[in-house]
Design a protein around this motif. Structure first.
Motif, short mmCIF file in Angstrom:
data_model
loop_
_atom_site.label_atom_id
_atom_site.label_comp_id
_atom_site.label_asym_id
_atom_site.label_seq_id
_atom_site.Cartn_x
_atom_site.Cartn_y
_atom_site.Cartn_z
N LEU A 391 -41.99 -13.60 7.03
CA LEU A 391 -41.83 -12.57 6.00
C LEU A 391 -43.17 -12.22 5.36
CD1 LEU A 391 -38.51 -13.64 4.21
CD2 LEU A 391 -38.89 -11.69 5.71
N GLY A 392 -43.98 -13.25 5.06
CA GLY A 392 -45.29 -12.97 4.44
C GLY A 392 -46.18 -12.15 5.35
N ASP A 393 -46.28 -12.53 6.62
CA ASP A 393 -47.13 -11.79 7.56
C ASP A 393 -46.61 -10.38 7.79
OD1 ASP A 393 -49.34 -11.82 9.57
OD2 ASP A 393 -47.65 -11.44 10.93
N ALA A 394 -45.28 -10.25 7.94
CA ALA A 394 -44.69 -8.93 8.17
C ALA A 394 -44.88 -8.02 6.96
CB ALA A 394 -43.21 -9.08 8.51
N ALA A 395 -44.73 -8.59 5.75
CA ALA A 395 -44.88 -7.77 4.55
C ALA A 395 -46.31 -7.26 4.40
CB ALA A 395 -44.48 -8.60 3.32
N VAL A 396 -47.28 -8.09 4.73
CA VAL A 396 -48.68 -7.67 4.63
C VAL A 396 -49.00 -6.62 5.69
CG1 VAL A 396 -51.08 -8.42 4.85
CG2 VAL A 396 -49.44 -9.82 3.58
N ASN A 397 -48.57 -6.84 6.93
CA ASN A 397 -48.85 -5.88 8.02
C ASN A 397 -48.16 -4.54 7.77
OD1 ASN A 397 -50.43 -7.74 9.39
ND2 ASN A 397 -48.71 -8.53 10.59
N ALA A 398 -47.00 -4.58 7.15
CA ALA A 398 -46.27 -3.33 6.88
C ALA A 398 -46.77 -2.64 5.61
CB ALA A 398 -44.78 -3.63 6.75
N LYS A 399 -47.76 -3.22 4.97
CA LYS A 399 -48.31 -2.68 3.73
C LYS A 399 -47.26 -2.60 2.62
CE LYS A 399 -52.51 -1.99 5.17
NZ LYS A 399 -53.65 -2.76 4.57
N PHE A 400 -46.31 -3.53 2.70
CA PHE A 400 -45.29 -3.59 1.65
C PHE A 400 -45.85 -4.31 0.42
CE2 PHE A 400 -41.45 -5.51 -0.28
CZ PHE A 400 -40.75 -4.34 -0.55
N VAL A 401 -46.65 -5.36 0.67
CA VAL A 401 -47.37 -6.05 -0.39
C VAL A 401 -48.78 -6.32 0.12
CG1 VAL A 401 -45.33 -7.14 -1.40
CG2 VAL A 401 -46.59 -8.32 0.40
N SER A 402 -49.66 -6.67 -0.79
CA SER A 402 -51.04 -6.99 -0.40
C SER A 402 -51.18 -8.48 -0.12
CB SER A 402 -52.00 -6.57 -1.51
OG SER A 402 -51.71 -7.25 -2.72
N ALA A 403 -52.20 -8.83 0.65
CA ALA A 403 -52.42 -10.23 1.01
C ALA A 403 -52.73 -11.12 -0.20
CB ALA A 403 -53.55 -10.30 2.04
N PRO A 404 -53.51 -10.66 -1.19
CA PRO A 404 -53.76 -11.54 -2.35
C PRO A 404 -52.48 -11.94 -3.08
CG PRO A 404 -55.37 -9.77 -2.30
CD PRO A 404 -54.35 -9.45 -1.24
N ILE A 405 -51.50 -11.04 -3.12
CA ILE A 405 -50.24 -11.38 -3.80
C ILE A 405 -49.52 -12.52 -3.07
CG2 ILE A 405 -47.89 -10.54 -4.20
CD1 ILE A 405 -49.77 -9.69 -6.32
N VAL A 406 -49.56 -12.50 -1.75
CA VAL A 406 -48.94 -13.58 -0.96
C VAL A 406 -49.63 -14.91 -1.28
CG1 VAL A 406 -48.46 -14.41 1.36
CG2 VAL A 406 -48.26 -11.97 0.85
N ILE A 407 -50.95 -14.87 -1.38
CA ILE A 407 -51.70 -16.10 -1.69
C ILE A 407 -51.35 -16.61 -3.08
CG2 ILE A 407 -54.01 -17.05 -2.03
CD1 ILE A 407 -55.02 -15.00 0.01
N VAL A 408 -51.33 -15.72 -4.06
CA VAL A 408 -51.02 -16.12 -5.44
C VAL A 408 -49.60 -16.69 -5.53
CG1 VAL A 408 -50.60 -15.24 -7.77
CG2 VAL A 408 -52.63 -14.51 -6.51
N THR A 409 -48.66 -16.03 -4.88
CA THR A 409 -47.27 -16.50 -4.90
C THR A 409 -47.14 -17.85 -4.22
OG1 THR A 409 -46.51 -14.20 -4.83
CG2 THR A 409 -44.91 -15.91 -4.30
N ALA A 410 -47.82 -18.03 -3.10
CA ALA A 410 -47.75 -19.30 -2.38
C ALA A 410 -48.32 -20.45 -3.21
CB ALA A 410 -48.50 -19.18 -1.05
#
Length: 514
Positions: A391-410
């Motif tokens: 989900l994280g990789d797909a969301a970033v590739n689809a430009k649904f969310v940005s990569a920094p947000i995934v890092i912060v959330t993780a």
């Protein structure tokens, strides 16, 4: 002496309960059998009525017990067999006492004619012995239901220390604590709560160490509980809590006997509930969220480092999403240039505002975490890992969310898992920090921090300040707070909680001499 009313079938459940407390056994054996079979325990196929006679005295007996709750081997070998073979001709005038004192091979026998007392004992696995011509019966301890084996508690991973945990049997759990503390000062008080379930609970404390005011307050709160049924300590915890609306718990819980024993020696009180493998301890302080059992089996330096890491993890998991949103939305000038350019490049093409991105990712993380807990163990971990990665990789590739947000959330999510017992307080505090940060920037984070501190300062646990070890910088209290001092320095118990502060025998002798 009042006999059972014939119109009992027309009475409601409340009237039935009142009648049970008013009436007693009668002399004719068949009347007593009919009383249970046709009235009190009618339409219950699990109740066994075993009628038999004495070969030499021609006396009639009846045993009443519940299948699955009583041990049939004890009943057959220690009750039925002796009664059939014993010569009772010379004891006809005092047969009940004679059977109780000289015939039955049972460790616990109570003579009574009270129907209410008999019914409670029957429903808890005891056996009732009735003798024809006598209006008193014998309650025999024949409890023998199946229990889960003692094993390592699944909710508290053990690296060092004992690997035994509580199970659902109250008697087994009390014995586990008794094995840890071999002292006559260890006291057990039993009570029943629940209007219909009559659940047995046990209050455990160390006489001479426990604060008697806290013990009295606990007893008063337990006596005021008015609930239909209790099936675990979680219900009791909510009913007697000082601040039930606070997301931070003020009563601790554990499945480990060694943890309970340790807290008892600190002056705390424990409660065990029949049918629950979880014990609750009180009073409970905020700092105890960061103290785990492994701290007291590891070297004090390593334990202190880990405890500090848990405090840091709490700050990170609560504040990081809010701080990130505050910097991105209000204080871009405070971000280093290279990092700002990297974040700006990652956000290119993302349609959602930063705060919405963060909220969605936190919610998704909590859903994945909950799914991992509820799914079977052999697939729960795989689903959590695969779900997060895919989900994280797909969301970033689809430009649904940005990569920094995934890092912060993780980062925030991983830190939350370190303090799983505080998850409700962490989740609610994190959302408050995030919302205020999205409205006021870093000022919102400051206001949220002030509000959190004020809330924690206002909570009490049975009259003890929730933040005691953090606001009262007594030299003895802080030795087992943010760090764990070596054992030779832990000579005193926590202030206000225990009546006797001194833990060391040498210190006690010195104090007595002085």
């Amino acid at each position: 002496m009042r006999r059972w009313p014939r119109d009992i079938d027309n009475k409601d459940s409340n009237s039935l309960k009142e009648d049970i407390g008013k009436y007693y056994l009668t002399k004719p054996l068949q009347e007593n059998i009919n009383l249970f079979k046709n009235n009190i325990l009618k339409l219950d196929d699990t109740v066994i009525y075993r009628e038999f006679k004495n070969k030499k005295g021609d006396l009639k007996f009846c045993l009443i017990f519940i299948d699955g709750m009583s041990d049939r081997e004890i009943i057959n070998e220690n009750i039925v067999l002796p009664l059939m073979k014993e010569d009772l001709n010379d004891q006809l005038n005092n047969i009940v006492d004679y059977v109780k004192e000289e015939v039955l091979i049972i460790d616990d026998v109570i003579k009574t004619d009270e129907i209410e007392k008999i019914l409670k004992s029957l429903l808890y696995g005891d056996t009732l012995l009735l003798v024809d011509g006598f209006n008193e019966g014998l309650l025999l301890n024949t409890k023998g239901w199946q229990t889960r084996a003692i094993a390592e508690p699944p909710s508290e991973t053990v690296v060092k220390g004992p690997r035994e945990g509580f199970n659902e049997s109250l008697n087994v759990n009390t014995s586990l604590i008794r094995r840890k503390i071999n002292s006559p000062s260890l006291k057990f008080q039993r009570k029943e709560i629940g209007v219909r379930t009559n659940t047995k609970i046990c209050i455990i404390y160390m006489e001479g160490i426990v604060n008697t005011k806290i013990l009295e307050e606990l007893t008063n709160r337990l006596d005021k509980i008015d609930i239909e049924g209790v099936f675990g300590t979680g219900q009791i915890q909510e009913l007697i809590s000082d601040s039930p609306l606070s997301p931070f718990k003020t009563i601790g819980n554990t499945e480990r006997p060694d943890v309970v024993a340790s807290k008892l020696l600190q002056g705390r009180i424990a409660i065990l509930c029949d049918g629950s493998p979880m014990a609750i301890t009180l009073p409970y302080l905020f700092i105890e969220h960061f103290q785990i059992n492994e701290d007291y089996y590891d070297n004090f330096i390593y334990a202190s480092i880990n405890r500090i890491l848990r405090v840091v993890a709490f700050i990170i998991t609560v504040a990081t999403p809010g701080v990130y949103v505050a910097f991105i939305a209000f204080h871009k000038e405070l971000i280093p240039t290279k990092l700002a350019l990297s974040i700006y490049a990652a956000k290119q093409g993302v349609p959602l505002p930063t705060v919405i991105e963060t909220l969605l990712m936190i919610i998704v993380f909590e859903i994945i975490r909950e799914a991992g807990l509820r799914l079977p163990k052999h697939i729960g971990a795989a689903v959590s890992i695969v779900g997060a990665l895919v989900l994280g990789d797909a969301a970033v590739n689809a430009k649904f969310v940005s990569a920094p947000i995934v890092i912060v959330t993780a980062i925030a999510g991983i830190c939350e898992l370190i303090l799983y017992e505080m998850n409700s307080g962490i989740i609610i505090s994190r959302f408050i920090f995030l919302i205020l940060a999205s409205l006021l920037g870093l000022y919102g984070v400051i206001f949220a921090s002030m509000g959190l501190i004020l809330h924690l300062m206002s909570i009490k646990s049975f009259g003890i300040p929730y933040m005691l070890n953090l606001i009262d910088l007594d030299k003895y209290n802080i030795r087992d707070a943010g760090i764990r001092a070596p054992w030779w320095l832990l000579k005193y118990r926590t202030k206000f909680i225990a009546r006797d502060k001194v833990r060391s025998k040498n210190y006690i002798n010195r104090r007595n001499r002085e």
